[in-house]
Design a protein around this motif. Structure first.
Motif, PDB file in Angstrom:
ATOM      1  N   PRO A  53      51.985  54.061 106.825  1.00 33.96           N
ATOM      2  CA  PRO A  53      52.907  53.949 105.685  1.00 33.96           C
ATOM      3  C   PRO A  53      52.325  53.287 104.437  1.00 33.96           C
ATOM      4  CG  PRO A  53      53.345  52.234 107.277  1.00 33.96           C
ATOM      5  CD  PRO A  53      52.279  53.098 107.886  1.00 33.96           C
ATOM      6  N   ALA A  54      51.117  52.748 104.552  1.00 36.38           N
ATOM      7  CA  ALA A  54      50.547  52.078 103.381  1.00 36.38           C
ATOM      8  C   ALA A  54      49.048  52.313 103.329  1.00 36.38           C
ATOM      9  CB  ALA A  54      50.823  50.576 103.436  1.00 36.38           C
ATOM     10  N   VAL A  55      48.535  52.428 102.118  1.00 35.99           N
ATOM     11  CA  VAL A  55      47.107  52.615 101.896  1.00 35.99           C
ATOM     12  C   VAL A  55      46.642  51.613 100.849  1.00 35.99           C
ATOM     13  CG1 VAL A  55      45.341  54.164 100.995  1.00 35.99           C
ATOM     14  CG2 VAL A  55      47.099  55.055 102.506  1.00 35.99           C
ATOM     15  N   THR A  56      45.565  50.928 101.136  1.00 35.85           N
ATOM     16  CA  THR A  56      44.971  50.007 100.166  1.00 35.85           C
ATOM     17  C   THR A  56      43.646  50.580  99.696  1.00 35.85           C
ATOM     18  OG1 THR A  56      45.960  48.093 101.264  1.00 35.85           O
ATOM     19  CG2 THR A  56      44.125  47.671  99.759  1.00 35.85           C
ATOM     20  N   VAL A  57      43.452  50.631  98.385  1.00 35.29           N
ATOM     21  CA  VAL A  57      42.166  51.053  97.828  1.00 35.29           C
ATOM     22  C   VAL A  57      41.605  49.907  96.997  1.00 35.29           C
ATOM     23  CG1 VAL A  57      42.745  53.502  97.831  1.00 35.29           C
ATOM     24  CG2 VAL A  57      43.238  52.125  95.810  1.00 35.29           C
ATOM     25  N   TYR A  58      40.298  49.926  96.822  1.00 33.80           N
ATOM     26  CA  TYR A  58      39.600  48.839  96.147  1.00 33.80           C
ATOM     27  C   TYR A  58      38.852  49.394  94.940  1.00 33.80           C
ATOM     28  CZ  TYR A  58      40.697  46.763 100.624  1.00 33.80           C
ATOM     29  OH  TYR A  58      41.366  46.326 101.740  1.00 33.80           O
ATOM     30  N   VAL A  59      38.491  48.512  94.046  1.00 33.94           N
ATOM     31  CA  VAL A  59      37.866  48.935  92.796  1.00 33.94           C
ATOM     32  C   VAL A  59      36.452  48.373  92.689  1.00 33.94           C
ATOM     33  CG1 VAL A  59      37.947  48.713  90.278  1.00 33.94           C
ATOM     34  CG2 VAL A  59      40.037  49.191  91.546  1.00 33.94           C
ATOM     35  N   LYS A  60      35.522  49.247  92.357  1.00 30.14           N
ATOM     36  CA  LYS A  60      34.148  48.847  92.051  1.00 30.14           C
ATOM     37  C   LYS A  60      34.038  48.649  90.542  1.00 30.14           C
ATOM     38  CE  LYS A  60      29.593  48.530  92.815  1.00 30.14           C
ATOM     39  NZ  LYS A  60      28.978  47.467  93.654  1.00 30.14           N
ATOM     40  N   TRP A  61      33.515  47.475  90.143  1.00 39.97           N
ATOM     41  CA  TRP A  61      33.388  47.140  88.725  1.00 39.97           C
ATOM     42  C   TRP A  61      31.918  47.020  88.331  1.00 39.97           C
ATOM     43  CZ3 TRP A  61      37.870  46.901  86.001  1.00 39.97           C
ATOM     44  CH2 TRP A  61      39.056  46.663  86.708  1.00 39.97           C
ATOM     45  N   LEU A  62      31.633  47.298  87.071  1.00 42.39           N
ATOM     46  CA  LEU A  62      30.349  46.964  86.466  1.00 42.39           C
ATOM     47  C   LEU A  62      30.585  45.810  85.501  1.00 42.39           C
ATOM     48  CD1 LEU A  62      28.978  50.523  85.590  1.00 42.39           C
ATOM     49  CD2 LEU A  62      28.470  49.140  87.619  1.00 42.39           C
ATOM     50  N   GLU A  63      29.760  44.801  85.599  1.00 45.59           N
ATOM     51  CA  GLU A  63      29.905  43.676  84.683  1.00 45.59           C
ATOM     52  C   GLU A  63      29.440  44.084  83.297  1.00 45.59           C
ATOM     53  OE1 GLU A  63      28.674  38.940  84.311  1.00 45.59           O
ATOM     54  OE2 GLU A  63      28.082  40.116  86.061  1.00 45.59           O
ATOM     55  N   GLY A  64      30.241  43.817  82.282  1.00 47.45           N
ATOM     56  CA  GLY A  64      29.913  44.191  80.916  1.00 47.45           C
ATOM     57  C   GLY A  64      30.617  45.475  80.508  1.00 47.45           C
ATOM     58  N   ASN A  65      30.334  45.910  79.299  1.00 52.95           N
ATOM     59  CA  ASN A  65      30.941  47.125  78.763  1.00 52.95           C
ATOM     60  C   ASN A  65      29.926  48.265  78.817  1.00 52.95           C
ATOM     61  OD1 ASN A  65      33.460  45.906  78.004  1.00 52.95           O
ATOM     62  ND2 ASN A  65      32.395  44.925  76.294  1.00 52.95           N
ATOM     63  N   TRP A  66      30.278  49.339  79.527  1.00 52.83           N
ATOM     64  CA  TRP A  66      29.356  50.442  79.777  1.00 52.83           C
ATOM     65  C   TRP A  66      29.989  51.778  79.436  1.00 52.83           C
ATOM     66  CZ3 TRP A  66      24.403  49.641  81.748  1.00 52.83           C
ATOM     67  CH2 TRP A  66      24.132  48.353  82.222  1.00 52.83           C
ATOM     68  N   THR A  67      29.140  52.717  79.015  1.00 46.22           N
ATOM     69  CA  THR A  67      29.495  54.128  78.991  1.00 46.22           C
ATOM     70  C   THR A  67      28.943  54.738  80.270  1.00 46.22           C
ATOM     71  OG1 THR A  67      29.488  54.313  76.566  1.00 46.22           O
ATOM     72  CG2 THR A  67      29.158  56.338  77.827  1.00 46.22           C
ATOM     73  N   ILE A  68      29.831  55.181  81.161  1.00 47.28           N
ATOM     74  CA  ILE A  68      29.400  55.782  82.419  1.00 47.28           C
ATOM     75  C   ILE A  68      29.148  57.261  82.171  1.00 47.28           C
ATOM     76  CG2 ILE A  68      30.063  56.298  84.797  1.00 47.28           C
ATOM     77  CD1 ILE A  68      31.643  53.692  84.787  1.00 47.28           C
ATOM     78  N   VAL A  69      27.924  57.692  82.432  1.00 48.26           N
ATOM     79  CA  VAL A  69      27.467  59.021  82.024  1.00 48.26           C
ATOM     80  C   VAL A  69      27.456  59.970  83.218  1.00 48.26           C
ATOM     81  CG1 VAL A  69      25.540  60.318  81.041  1.00 48.26           C
ATOM     82  CG2 VAL A  69      26.053  58.019  80.200  1.00 48.26           C
TER      83      VAL A  69
END
Length: 209
Positions: A53-69
């Motif tokens: 009944p429940a799903v947990t997802v997690y977030v991957k972060w990059l430190e700083g401000n990036w343009t992901i190409v």
């Protein structure tokens, strides 16, 4: 509390979560393994039901401000104070396999992190030609020059060409030319350039004057 029938989880909408000083990279499923990435095609396979009944997802972060190409349009022209993080191999060739244009940056002061990916089949054309009221640059390359904080790392250049055409004599008589960069700041350390590989790349310099 009760689901009439099992159903897939949809990808969270919008622009992704926000965290000051960080860039959202991707969602992942295993809290003990941040490489367990959830791709767009995976969401339909994550099913909510009475048994699950429940799903947990997690977030991957990059430190700083990036343009992901992820495609060539994002780096067809590089900006001097932008951080780039490659999330795929980038092929500049057209539908017939011919190299297409990529433009570099002058006084690059960002971080260009290839993340182990390849950049292939571009042609960067640099011309040292006089512009009325401006001094002709004597620094020529994909990155014409690097500022104090410029970094390039973890990238493979393959089957790429930098063509430099020198059309006017410098007062000093000197040009600084290189495939990756013509000149670096006196404060730039060698550690700013790591994990860079070149395969079947060409630097072609033509002196017209």
């Amino acid at each position: 509390d009760h689901y009439s029938k099992p159903g897939p989880v949809s990808k969270p909408g919008g622009l992704g979560p926000k965290w000051s000083g960080h860039t959202f990279y991707y969602y992942y499923s295993d809290p003990n393994d941040d490489t367990s990435r959830i791709y767009d095609s995976d969401w339909s396979n994550i099913v909510i039901s009475d048994e699950n009944p429940a799903v947990t997802v997690y977030v991957k972060w990059l430190e700083g401000n990036w343009t992901i190409v992820t495609d060539k349009q994002q780096i067809r022209s590089l900006f001097p104070k932008t951080n780039y993080y490659l999330d795929a191999d980038i092929d500049f060739s057209d539908s017939k396999g011919n190299p297409t244009e990529m433009k570099g940056a002058k006084n690059y002061d960002g971080i260009f992190d290839g993340n182990g990916h390849k950049i292939t089949n571009f042609k960067c054309t640099v011309s040292a030609s006089p512009i009325p009221g401006e001094t002709v640059s004597n620094e020529c390359g994909l990155f014409a020059s690097f500022g104090d904080n410029g970094v390039v790392r973890n990238v493979i250049f393959e089957n790429c060409t930098v063509e430099v055409s020198l059309n006017v004599q410098q007062d000093s008589g000197h040009y600084y030319v290189g495939f990756l960069c013509g000149k670096v700041s006196k404060d730039t350390k060698l550690s700013a350039f790591t994990g860079i590989k070149f395969k079947d790349c060409v630097l072609n310099v033509q002196r017209n004057a």
